[in-house]
Design a protein around this motif. Structure first.
Motif, PDB file in Angstrom:
ATOM      1  N   MET A 115       7.151  29.435   4.886  1.00 17.16           N
ATOM      2  CA  MET A 115       7.441  28.015   4.721  1.00 17.16           C
ATOM      3  C   MET A 115       8.952  27.753   4.730  1.00 17.16           C
ATOM      4  O   MET A 115       9.487  27.016   3.912  1.00 17.16           O
ATOM      5  N   ALA A 116       9.580  28.401   5.643  1.00 17.85           N
ATOM      6  CA  ALA A 116      11.037  28.177   5.759  1.00 17.85           C
ATOM      7  C   ALA A 116      11.315  26.765   6.273  1.00 17.85           C
ATOM      8  O   ALA A 116      10.500  26.198   6.985  1.00 17.85           O
ATOM      9  N   THR A 117      12.451  26.201   5.900  1.00 20.92           N
ATOM     10  CA  THR A 117      12.823  24.873   6.392  1.00 20.92           C
ATOM     11  C   THR A 117      13.994  25.014   7.360  1.00 20.92           C
ATOM     12  O   THR A 117      14.601  26.079   7.463  1.00 20.92           O
ATOM     13  N   ILE A 118      14.330  23.939   8.035  1.00 23.05           N
ATOM     14  CA  ILE A 118      15.460  24.023   8.963  1.00 23.05           C
ATOM     15  C   ILE A 118      16.763  24.308   8.224  1.00 23.05           C
ATOM     16  O   ILE A 118      17.695  24.853   8.792  1.00 23.05           O
ATOM     17  N   TYR A 119      16.819  23.954   6.948  1.00 21.48           N
ATOM     18  CA  TYR A 119      18.023  24.207   6.172  1.00 21.48           C
ATOM     19  C   TYR A 119      18.254  25.703   5.987  1.00 21.48           C
ATOM     20  O   TYR A 119      19.367  26.201   6.133  1.00 21.48           O
TER      21      TYR A 119
ATOM     22  N   ASN B 275       7.227  20.833   9.242  1.00 18.83           N
ATOM     23  CA  ASN B 275       6.397  20.213   8.210  1.00 18.83           C
ATOM     24  C   ASN B 275       5.844  18.875   8.699  1.00 18.83           C
ATOM     25  O   ASN B 275       6.584  17.940   8.993  1.00 18.83           O
ATOM     26  N   HIS B 276       4.519  18.862   8.742  1.00 18.04           N
ATOM     27  CA  HIS B 276       3.863  17.681   9.308  1.00 18.04           C
ATOM     28  C   HIS B 276       4.127  16.414   8.505  1.00 18.04           C
ATOM     29  O   HIS B 276       4.371  15.348   9.070  1.00 18.04           O
ATOM     30  N   ALA B 277       4.084  16.529   7.188  1.00 18.51           N
ATOM     31  CA  ALA B 277       4.278  15.344   6.347  1.00 18.51           C
ATOM     32  C   ALA B 277       5.673  14.754   6.566  1.00 18.51           C
ATOM     33  O   ALA B 277       5.837  13.540   6.681  1.00 18.51           O
ATOM     34  N   ALA B 278       6.657  15.617   6.637  1.00 25.65           N
ATOM     35  CA  ALA B 278       8.025  15.137   6.844  1.00 25.65           C
ATOM     36  C   ALA B 278       8.147  14.438   8.199  1.00 25.65           C
ATOM     37  O   ALA B 278       8.775  13.383   8.322  1.00 25.65           O
ATOM     38  N   ARG B 279       7.531  15.043   9.188  1.00 27.43           N
ATOM     39  CA  ARG B 279       7.569  14.414  10.504  1.00 27.43           C
ATOM     40  C   ARG B 279       6.883  13.064  10.504  1.00 27.43           C
ATOM     41  O   ARG B 279       7.378  12.103  11.085  1.00 27.43           O
ATOM     42  N   SER B 280       5.726  13.028   9.847  1.00 27.06           N
ATOM     43  CA  SER B 280       4.988  11.773   9.790  1.00 27.06           C
ATOM     44  C   SER B 280       5.826  10.693   9.123  1.00 27.06           C
ATOM     45  O   SER B 280       5.859   9.553   9.570  1.00 27.06           O
TER      46      SER B 280
ATOM     47  N   VAL C 203       0.859  -1.175   0.000  1.00 28.26           N
ATOM     48  CA  VAL C 203       0.000   0.000   0.000  1.00 28.26           C
ATOM     49  C   VAL C 203       0.896   1.227   0.000  1.00 28.26           C
ATOM     50  O   VAL C 203       1.898   1.264   0.710  1.00 28.26           O
ATOM     51  N   PRO C 204       0.570   2.208  -0.809  1.00 33.20           N
ATOM     52  CA  PRO C 204       1.410   3.403  -0.867  1.00 33.20           C
ATOM     53  C   PRO C 204       1.424   4.111   0.480  1.00 33.20           C
ATOM     54  O   PRO C 204       0.444   4.090   1.211  1.00 33.20           O
ATOM     55  N   ASN C 205       2.503   4.719   0.800  1.00 33.66           N
ATOM     56  CA  ASN C 205       2.636   5.413   2.082  1.00 33.66           C
ATOM     57  C   ASN C 205       2.168   6.859   1.961  1.00 33.66           C
ATOM     58  O   ASN C 205       2.734   7.658   1.214  1.00 33.66           O
ATOM     59  N   HIS C 206       1.126   7.139   2.734  1.00 33.40           N
ATOM     60  CA  HIS C 206       0.505   8.453   2.625  1.00 33.40           C
ATOM     61  C   HIS C 206       1.452   9.590   3.005  1.00 33.40           C
ATOM     62  O   HIS C 206       1.489  10.631   2.338  1.00 33.40           O
ATOM     63  N   ALA C 207       2.212   9.396   4.060  1.00 39.63           N
ATOM     64  CA  ALA C 207       3.108  10.461   4.514  1.00 39.63           C
ATOM     65  C   ALA C 207       4.144  10.791   3.441  1.00 39.63           C
ATOM     66  O   ALA C 207       4.431  11.957   3.167  1.00 39.63           O
ATOM     67  N   ALA C 208       4.676   9.748   2.827  1.00 39.90           N
ATOM     68  CA  ALA C 208       5.686   9.962   1.785  1.00 39.90           C
ATOM     69  C   ALA C 208       5.076  10.725   0.611  1.00 39.90           C
ATOM     70  O   ALA C 208       5.683  11.651   0.059  1.00 39.90           O
ATOM     71  N   ARG C 209       3.881  10.321   0.255  1.00 41.44           N
ATOM     72  CA  ARG C 209       3.211  11.014  -0.836  1.00 41.44           C
ATOM     73  C   ARG C 209       2.950  12.480  -0.492  1.00 41.44           C
ATOM     74  O   ARG C 209       3.159  13.364  -1.318  1.00 41.44           O
ATOM     75  N   SER C 210       2.480  12.691   0.723  1.00 41.95           N
ATOM     76  CA  SER C 210       2.194  14.063   1.140  1.00 41.95           C
ATOM     77  C   SER C 210       3.450  14.910   1.069  1.00 41.95           C
ATOM     78  O   SER C 210       3.422  16.056   0.635  1.00 41.95           O
ATOM     79  N   LEU C 211       4.518  14.314   1.533  1.00 37.48           N
ATOM     80  CA  LEU C 211       5.770  15.070   1.566  1.00 37.48           C
ATOM     81  C   LEU C 211       6.137  15.522   0.155  1.00 37.48           C
ATOM     82  O   LEU C 211       6.570  16.651  -0.056  1.00 37.48           O
ATOM     83  N   LYS C 212       5.934  14.632  -0.773  1.00 39.67           N
ATOM     84  CA  LYS C 212       6.221  14.949  -2.160  1.00 39.67           C
ATOM     85  C   LYS C 212       5.197  15.922  -2.751  1.00 39.67           C
ATOM     86  O   LYS C 212       5.545  16.950  -3.324  1.00 39.67           O
ATOM     87  N   SER C 213       3.954  15.549  -2.602  1.00 41.22           N
ATOM     88  CA  SER C 213       2.893  16.275  -3.303  1.00 41.22           C
ATOM     89  C   SER C 213       2.467  17.557  -2.596  1.00 41.22           C
ATOM     90  O   SER C 213       1.807  18.402  -3.171  1.00 41.22           O
TER      91      SER C 213
ATOM     92  N   SER D  92       0.670   9.937  12.308  1.00 41.81           N
ATOM     93  CA  SER D  92      -0.032  11.032  11.635  1.00 41.81           C
ATOM     94  C   SER D  92      -0.771  11.926  12.617  1.00 41.81           C
ATOM     95  O   SER D  92      -1.283  12.969  12.256  1.00 41.81           O
ATOM     96  N   GLN D  93      -0.863  11.476  13.846  1.00 37.64           N
ATOM     97  CA  GLN D  93      -1.625  12.186  14.887  1.00 37.64           C
ATOM     98  C   GLN D  93      -3.106  12.277  14.541  1.00 37.64           C
ATOM     99  O   GLN D  93      -3.797  13.159  14.995  1.00 37.64           O
ATOM    100  N   LYS D  94      -3.530  11.347  13.724  1.00 34.21           N
ATOM    101  CA  LYS D  94      -4.939  11.342  13.351  1.00 34.21           C
ATOM    102  C   LYS D  94      -5.514   9.952  13.477  1.00 34.21           C
ATOM    103  O   LYS D  94      -4.808   8.958  13.352  1.00 34.21           O
ATOM    104  N   VAL D  95      -6.808   9.931  13.687  1.00 32.33           N
ATOM    105  CA  VAL D  95      -7.516   8.680  13.848  1.00 32.33           C
ATOM    106  C   VAL D  95      -8.743   8.718  12.940  1.00 32.33           C
ATOM    107  O   VAL D  95      -9.453   9.719  12.912  1.00 32.33           O
TER     108      VAL D  95
END
Lengths: 338, 338
Positions: free
Chosen positions: B1-5, B48-53, A46-56, B59-62
């Motif tokens: 949207m600055a990053t740590i870099y 960035n939430h996606a990167a953290r996830s 199953v594709p990883n949602h977090a990875a996709r989000s990070l990209k997209s 995901s901190q979601k249910v």
DNA sequence: ATGAAAGCGCTAACAC
DNA sequence: GTGTTAGCGCTTTCAT
């Protein structure tokens, strides 16, 4: 929890080929595609949602702030909104703010972190502080209120029902029926909600050159009990009006109960129109003002989806027109007694 | 949207130092930390939430699946659940399934993709098919029903209100009052809900050696209208019982309306207990069975949080005890007429 | 048609 | 204390 790398190894191809095969984009030879799909299925990929989000940079989620989770009014909004969101493969992340400004700010911060791609913001109180924060966030947000910014430079869309006009219509309805002594039970004038509704009432009186009688105007807090109290005051004062416009159904029902207890006949002695057109109103044959909550939800979701798609759209404000749901409590029945 | 870099470059340090400074973990010299924090603020940095996830696999979601978004019953559950989730910095992603099995499966797939870290699954119909899918998902899921798996090897937790016992208590209440001709309006026996409730009713009769009279048992579909129809049938049959247990408030209210129209006095001629203890029941003084929905929500969220924290916990099932909310419609009043 | 490689932004193990 | 580096899993450009 297989990854495309593991599938790539199993299939003897590169990860990018797997990626292409699995999402149907780009060239992959039919036989390799078939093999990859087969392996993916077998390996439970199953594709990883977090990875996709990070990209997209898309989370496929929208934050939905509501101040009162017990109020059916809001869940009708949620229903309307989810319908539209679903079409876009989006889902609402619910946050029950209880009207807490700190939580509202917190969620705005979460929004910026990418917890969602946008936000539908429902609040009891839109003020320069939280609207400024919304502007500063730079994120797609839709307010479900009529917020007139001082400088008109807001960065958010709005969807709202014109409660001013709803109350005005109710009052006008009574006036057209020939009533001149019309009472009002509303909310605190210090809140936007309370102010807006009362203005609608006043407007109708003024338009028809009816003098305002302060003794007929009472303030409640939108609970049934406060409706009871307000009605009791009118009775105690011996200033029972011919008709009563009430700023929500719950207070209207409270008033009705007092009337019933004290032998004041509705609509014969007193006609009533409430507001919200709640289930209870329908059940009790209470005339009310229909607020089209689902419409608010649908429109809010639509505007938000469009803005997420295209962030530099013009800001838009959608005004929804309420309508009267006339039932027994405002029936003409007998001629008014005054 | 600055990053740590970008912050790292601006501060003349490495990204990892920025990371450490910003989240307070690890060693960073006080002055660098101050500088970094200052720059972060100025540059409007938000993690960035996606990167953290992606890193943390959280995901901190249910996911929260509910079958009927118009039913206040479910919103009470949501309220209870959000309270607990909030304590853990989690949020519910709402999905209105409308009981659609395909959507339920889709969400289970979303769950596996990491759309959420777990799922609270509310459904009209738990069957071997969707429970098998839950098991196969390998994800933390809590069912809000009593599901007895054939082989007892399920991988999910359950929280449920014992509706069997609720209905049983209601029937027992009437029996203890000396009634012997007790009617029942329930749901379709083909559904788990319908079956469970009716069993509770039958059980009470059997325990008290009261013969079942099929003419007193009617089937509705949990709408007010179906309650009306069922009551009308009882009247047409001339088999009005002494007391009536109804499997939900809406149907009970439908029945009450027919009685009112036809001069059958409640509770004098017919005592009624409904189920759900809805707002409407309270409003109309209808006795009902309290289902503690918030408790379900709270417990479901708690179990889920615990399992997400520790996936290899023993499976648990929590049974909640309903209680009778006795009001006017089941009052003793006059002695029963039979 | 396929593969190598860079990068999304953050984290953490490890080296200095 | 601080920096280097290697991922997390997927996407996408650019060679080949």
């Amino acid at each position: 929890m297989a990854t495309i790398y593991e599938i790539a190894r199993a299939a003897g191809v590169s990860p990018s080929t797997v990626a292409r095969a699995l999402r149907g984009s780009g060239y992959v030879s039919p036989d390799k595609r078939a093999l990859i799909q087969k392996l993916a299925r077998e390996m439970g990929y199953v594709p990883n949602h977090a990875a996709r989000s990070l990209k997209s940079k898309r989370s496929q989620k929208v934050l939905f702030l509501i101040p009162d989770i017990y109020n059916p009014f809001y869940f009708r909004m949620i229903k309307g909104a989810t319908e539209v969101l679903e079409e876009h493969q989006y889902f609402p992340v619910l946050c029950h703010t209880k009207g807490d400004p700190a939580l509202e700010m917190k969620m705005l911060s979460n929004l910026q972190q990418g917890f969602g791609d946008g936000m539908i913001f429902v609040s009891f109180d839109f003020n320069p502080k939280n609207t400024a924060a919304v502007n500063a966030s730079g994120c797609p947000v839709v307010l479900t209120n009529n917020y007139q910014s001082p400088d008109g430079r807001d960065a958010f869309d709005c969807v709202f029902v014109d409660t001013f006009d709803g109350i005005r219509m109710a009052a006008q309805h009574f006036i057209s029926r020939g009533f001149t002594r019309i009472g009002y039970i509303g909310g605190n004038i210090a809140t936007q909600t309370g102010r807006e509704r009362f203005s609608g009432f006043q407007h109708a009186l003024q338009q028809n050159h009816i003098a305002a009688d302060q003794r007929l105007f009472k303030v409640g807090d939108f609970t049934m009990e406060s409706g009871r109290r307000a009605m009791q005051e009118l009775i105690d004062q011996r200033t029972i009006p011919q008709a009563l416009v009430v700023a929500n159904d719950l207070m209207a029902i409270g008033a009705m109960r007092v009337c019933k207890e004290q032998g004041i006949h509705i609509p014969g002695d007193l006609a009533i129109i409430g507001m919200d057109n709640s289930d209870l109103a329908q059940f009790l044959d209470l005339s009310s003002i229909q607020m089209c909550e689902e419409e608010i939800g649908r429109n809010a979701a639509r505007l938000l989806m469009e803005r997420i798609e295209n962030p530099k759209l013009e800001k838009r404000t959608i005004r929804l027109q309420p309508s009267l749901a006339l039932r027994k409590t405002s029936e003409a029945g007998e001629a008014p007694a005054g």
